[in-house]
Enzyme design. Structure first.
Site: not given
Length: 314
Positions: A160, A185, A256, A259, A282, A291
């Site tokens: 990312r 976070k 992105h 990615r 993920h 995908y």
């Protein structure tokens, strides 16, 4: 019959206090991003205002028909399906939190059907476009060497933009071709391998170019700007756009997309979906499964374009 309120009064403290508790739970225990917390907070405030307009006094009094009426009112106000789905998701999480905290015995949201959402397939680059993009930076300046290393590493690791800009020197293991990525976070960490071309590009940048960009205040950031500070996402976006134009890529290219291309190309090459999920970071395999749809679409397009019997039909 419940009717929509004409006005939206400010929610009572019984609503607000538990919304604050829920948002604190998301931040401290779930490690949810600031943007998501802000979005959920706005959605829950909107729902609480709607409930207050109905005369509902606190979360203990909320029932499924109240939620259904709110969803219908949003739909009538021409909210997009994606927005409706996000708002309903916020309420569902809030309802489960209320049960978890024993603020109410039941989940008032469990019988409400979510609006059907057609997921938009992520835009990707072809192998030829990726090759052109990676070769676009001119390695005759420290910035050019840096930009080549950035693009190589993003494509090789499926990073990312925020993960790329947050990398430090100690996160790169050039001896074993691994990158330590810290995301979110909750500072969740994962190890991602990278290829020989990315290693060579990053090694050249660290040895020959980064020292020429270092200033007195420069810290340990891996990729730094002309001012000696960690490269920003804004700079990354601008650089990617310029390189895409230089490479002659007509579609709008964003960081992105590298990615998405990383995941799609791995899948088309035979990589296991669970492995791709781990490398992308993920939490849910369902996120990675998008995908597979991209790959199926590509196969259909290739069949339509090249199969002689299909061409004869078109």
């Amino acid at each position: 019959m419940i009717t929509p309120p004409d006005t939206m009064p400010r929610p009572t403290e019984r609503f607000l206090e538990l919304i604050d508790s829920f948002l604190a739970y998301l931040e401290l225990e779930r490690g949810v991003s600031d943007n998501t917390i802000e979005g959920y907070g706005g959605d829950l405030m909107q729902f609480a205002e709607f409930l207050s307009g109905l005369g509902v006094d606190g979360w203990k009094c909320v029932q499924a028909p109240h939620l259904a009426l709110w969803v219908r009112s949003l739909s009538a106000a021409d909210y997009a399906v994606a927005s409706l789905a996000r708002k309903l998701s916020a309420v569902r999480m809030m309802a489960k939190f209320l049960v978890r905290e024993r603020c109410r015995p039941d989940d008032f949201s469990e019988l409400i059907e979510a609006p059907k959402l057609m997921r938009r397939l992520p835009a990707t680059l072809t192998l030829e476009e990726v090759e052109a993009l990676l070769n676009a930076p001119v390695p005759t300046s420290p910035q050019g060497v840096r930009d080549r290393a950035i693009l190589e590493l993003m494509y090789s690791c499926g990073l990312r933009a925020s993960e790329l800009t947050g990398l430090n020197l100690q996160d790169v293991d050039l001896d074993n071709d691994f990158l330590r990525v810290v995301a979110g976070k909750g500072n969740k960490q994962r190890l991602v391998p990278f290829g020989s071309r990315a290693r060579e590009a990053v090694d050249t940048y660290i040895v020959a170019s980064r020292p020429r960009l270092v200033k007195g205040h420069t810290g340990s950031a891996l990729f730094i700007s002309n001012r000696g500070k960690a490269i920003s996402r804004k700079t990354l976006w601008a650089m990617t756009k310029v390189m895409a134009e230089r490479a002659g890529i007509e579609k709008p290219v964003k960081p992105h997309m590298l990615r998405h291309s990383f995941a799609t190309h791995l899948l088309s090459g035979g990589a296991d979906l669970r492995v791709i999920q781990e490398m992308l970071g993920h939490a849910d395999i369902a996120t990675t499964q998008i995908y597979t749809a991209v790959e199926q679409t590509r196969l259909i397009e290739q069949h339509r374009k090249f199969h002689p019997r299909r061409r004869a039909e078109d």
